[in-house]
Design a protein around this motif. Structure first.
Motif, PDB file in Angstrom:
ATOM      1  N   PRO A   1       2.837  -2.074 -10.318  1.00  0.00           N
ATOM      2  CA  PRO A   1       1.508  -2.717 -10.336  1.00  0.00           C
ATOM      3  C   PRO A   1       0.709  -2.459  -9.055  1.00  0.00           C
ATOM      4  O   PRO A   1      -0.502  -2.622  -9.045  1.00  0.00           O
ATOM      5  N   ALA A   2       1.392  -2.035  -7.977  1.00  0.00           N
ATOM      6  CA  ALA A   2       0.688  -1.694  -6.728  1.00  0.00           C
ATOM      7  C   ALA A   2       0.447  -0.185  -6.647  1.00  0.00           C
ATOM      8  O   ALA A   2       0.137   0.337  -5.575  1.00  0.00           O
ATOM      9  N   ASP A   3       0.596   0.511  -7.789  1.00  0.00           N
ATOM     10  CA  ASP A   3       0.430   1.974  -7.824  1.00  0.00           C
ATOM     11  C   ASP A   3       1.410   2.695  -6.918  1.00  0.00           C
ATOM     12  O   ASP A   3       1.086   3.728  -6.337  1.00  0.00           O
ATOM     13  N   LEU A   4       2.595   2.136  -6.779  1.00  0.00           N
ATOM     14  CA  LEU A   4       3.617   2.775  -5.957  1.00  0.00           C
ATOM     15  C   LEU A   4       4.642   3.464  -6.857  1.00  0.00           C
ATOM     16  O   LEU A   4       5.003   2.939  -7.909  1.00  0.00           O
ATOM     17  N   ASP A   5       5.049   4.647  -6.438  1.00  0.00           N
ATOM     18  CA  ASP A   5       6.120   5.341  -7.148  1.00  0.00           C
ATOM     19  C   ASP A   5       6.894   6.169  -6.123  1.00  0.00           C
ATOM     20  O   ASP A   5       6.577   6.144  -4.927  1.00  0.00           O
ATOM     21  N   LYS A  58       0.833  -1.210   0.000  1.00  0.00           N
ATOM     22  CA  LYS A  58       0.000   0.000   0.000  1.00  0.00           C
ATOM     23  C   LYS A  58       0.870   1.264   0.000  1.00  0.00           C
ATOM     24  O   LYS A  58       2.003   1.242   0.513  1.00  0.00           O
ATOM     25  N   PRO A  59       0.334   2.366  -0.530  1.00  0.00           N
ATOM     26  CA  PRO A  59       1.073   3.630  -0.493  1.00  0.00           C
ATOM     27  C   PRO A  59       1.506   3.978   0.932  1.00  0.00           C
ATOM     28  O   PRO A  59       0.797   3.670   1.887  1.00  0.00           O
ATOM     29  N   GLY A  60       2.659   4.610   1.043  1.00  0.00           N
ATOM     30  CA  GLY A  60       3.180   4.989   2.357  1.00  0.00           C
ATOM     31  C   GLY A  60       4.163   3.974   2.915  1.00  0.00           C
ATOM     32  O   GLY A  60       4.836   4.249   3.915  1.00  0.00           O
ATOM     33  N   ILE A  61       4.266   2.796   2.285  1.00  0.00           N
ATOM     34  CA  ILE A  61       5.166   1.774   2.822  1.00  0.00           C
ATOM     35  C   ILE A  61       6.623   2.240   2.780  1.00  0.00           C
ATOM     36  O   ILE A  61       7.003   3.069   1.960  1.00  0.00           O
ATOM     37  N   ARG A  62       7.427   1.624   3.673  1.00  0.00           N
ATOM     38  CA  ARG A  62       8.852   1.947   3.753  1.00  0.00           C
ATOM     39  C   ARG A  62       9.622   0.985   2.835  1.00  0.00           C
ATOM     40  O   ARG A  62       9.527  -0.231   3.007  1.00  0.00           O
ATOM     41  N   VAL A  63      10.311   1.576   1.854  1.00  0.00           N
ATOM     42  CA  VAL A  63      11.051   0.764   0.869  1.00  0.00           C
ATOM     43  C   VAL A  63      12.548   0.956   1.087  1.00  0.00           C
ATOM     44  O   VAL A  63      13.063   2.070   0.969  1.00  0.00           O
ATOM     45  N   ALA A  64      13.238  -0.139   1.399  1.00  0.00           N
ATOM     46  CA  ALA A  64      14.687  -0.062   1.606  1.00  0.00           C
ATOM     47  C   ALA A  64      15.409  -0.408   0.309  1.00  0.00           C
ATOM     48  O   ALA A  64      15.050  -1.370  -0.371  1.00  0.00           O
ATOM     49  N   ILE A  69       5.993   6.470  -1.586  1.00  0.00           N
ATOM     50  CA  ILE A  69       6.676   5.516  -0.697  1.00  0.00           C
ATOM     51  C   ILE A  69       7.543   6.306   0.292  1.00  0.00           C
ATOM     52  O   ILE A  69       7.845   7.479   0.051  1.00  0.00           O
ATOM     53  N   THR A  70       7.919   5.651   1.364  1.00  0.00           N
ATOM     54  CA  THR A  70       8.885   6.251   2.292  1.00  0.00           C
ATOM     55  C   THR A  70      10.231   5.571   2.033  1.00  0.00           C
ATOM     56  O   THR A  70      10.383   4.379   2.312  1.00  0.00           O
ATOM     57  N   PRO A  71      11.191   6.306   1.457  1.00  0.00           N
ATOM     58  CA  PRO A  71      12.469   5.670   1.126  1.00  0.00           C
ATOM     59  C   PRO A  71      13.321   5.402   2.360  1.00  0.00           C
ATOM     60  O   PRO A  71      13.348   6.215   3.290  1.00  0.00           O
TER      61      PRO A  71
END
Lengths: 158, 248
Positions: B126-130, B103-109, B134-136
């Motif tokens: 495909p999850a509408d994330l860009d 989901k949007p807002g997730i933390r991506v390492a 996201i939280t980098p």
């Protein structure tokens, strides 16, 4: 070369329509409601010459289109043209890349077996020594939300 | 005259000594003075490229566009049968089983490795994330990406597939792969700059036969691959075009 679609190649119940493609080609299209899901992690890649004839396809292109590589090389890219795609989308694509710019959009592609698959497509001109020599198209897995939006929008563009 | 050689900072630390040994071998074989300068990060690398300090580089595919189109570099060789692929993974304990669950807002390492991040972000689309939703969580290395997932300091990680495969089984068993790219045509390559290009043909010949003798073969092993193969100009241009299509 591009040929009319043949009932023997189609899987499932199909509808029939004639599509006017580029270069005054009229093609008999047989299409079904069967969707092939886009495979995770893969890119579908092809290149064409300046007239839109296919010069290279990768393995994923072959697998998803249902055609053999031999059938695809030399065929116009519109071999994938689905009747649900509004002609305005392709006009926009060609107008954009012929200006030397990148085009991006969501496309419903037609398979040899009459089924379809949705992609997020990006097309760019291939510039070599300052001149455009062809085009590369790369498709990736689209977001379902964007596809649902296109399913509502595209019928209004005919 | 001495030429400067560098290696894209995303190489595995296990191969550091291998690159120094390779450089010594290359100097002997070409009878040219070549200085290997290891730069610590992509910012330092890009600065050196912009100042035209680099003559030979084992380049990341992301940098290939700038090197070829702005700086006149040409490909010399690439590791045979190797390609850069990315993996999206979560902690094994996570409820997430497919990319579309994210989901949007997730933390991506991720690390600052630009081609892997690009491939990884494409697999999140495909999850509408860009990058806007996201939280980098920027890290120094892939083991640290894994650590963030295991400590629940990130929800999802982007890995170079090779680096993920090199993680210990203990770590890998606590991770769940959601998707592994199968792009095949994105790869690192040795590229040569304008001042050094008179050596290009000779160098390609030397490198592509390097695996035939025991010494060469052992150096290649220390770099993490088995042989160099020819990469022609059009193949490189094609890869650059492909990277260009992925950049948005």
């Amino acid at each position: 070369m591009i040929h009319d679609m043949q009932p023997d190649d189609i899987v499932g119940d199909f509808k029939e329509v004639y599509l006017q493609l580029y270069n005054s080609i009229k093609r008999r299209i047989l299409y079904t409601d069967i969707e092939t899901p886009y495979p995770d992690g893969k890119l579908i890649v092809s290149t064409t010459d300046l007239d839109g004839n296919i010069t290279h396809v990768n393995k994923s292109f072959v697998e998803m289109s249902g055609y053999t590589e031999e059938e695809l090389i030399g065929a116009p890219h519109s071999i994938l043209r689905h009747p649900d795609m509004p002609p305005a989308a392709f006009k926009d694509l060609w107008d954009t890349v012929q200006k030397g710019e990148k085009w991006q959009g969501f496309v419903k592609n037609l398979r040899k077996d009459g089924g379809f698959y949705w992609v997020k497509a990006t097309v760019i001109p291939n510039i070599r020594k300052g001149a455009v020599v062809g085009y590369t198209s790369v498709r990736r897995k689209p977001s379902r939300k964007k596809v649902e939006e296109c399913i509502k929008l595209y019928p209004t563009l005919f | 005259m001495s030429y400067m050689f560098t290696v894209s900072p995303d190489f595995s630390p296990d191969h550091l000594s291998g690159w120094y040994i390779f450089n010594t071998w290359l100097q002997r074989q070409t009878e040219q003075a070549i200085h290997l300068e290891i730069l610590n990060d992509f910012t330092s690398l890009h600065s050196a490229i912009q100042k035209d300090q680099i003559d030979l580089i084992y380049a990341n595919p992301y940098d290939a566009a700038m090197l070829v189109r702005e700086k006149g570099f040409l490909p010399v060789a690439k590791p045979a049968g190797e390609s850069d692929e990315a993996i999206i993974a979560v902690a094994d304990s996570s409820d997430v089983n497919i990319v579309e669950d994210l989901k949007p807002g997730i933390r991506v390492a991720y690390t600052d490795d630009p081609d892997v991040r690009l491939m990884g972000m494409i697999m999140l689309e495909p999850a509408d994330l860009d990058s806007d939703n996201i939280t980098p969580v920027l890290t120094d290395s892939y083991p640290v990406v894994a650590k963030h997932l295991l400590k629940n300091e990130a929800d999802v990680g982007i890995f170079l597939a090779e680096a993920f495969d090199d993680l210990s089984n203990l770590i890998k068993n606590q991770l769940k792969v959601l998707v592994r790219s199968q792009i095949s045509v994105i790869h690192h390559a040795l590229m040569i700059g304008p001042k050094f290009q008179h050596q290009r043909e000779a160098m390609t010949e030397l490198l592509t036969s390097m695996h035939h003798d025991e010494k060469g073969s052992s150096i290649l092993k220390s770099l993490g691959f088995s042989a160099w193969e020819i990469v022609d100009d059009e193949e490189t241009e094609f890869m650059i075009d492909l990277m260009d299509t992925l950049a948005t």
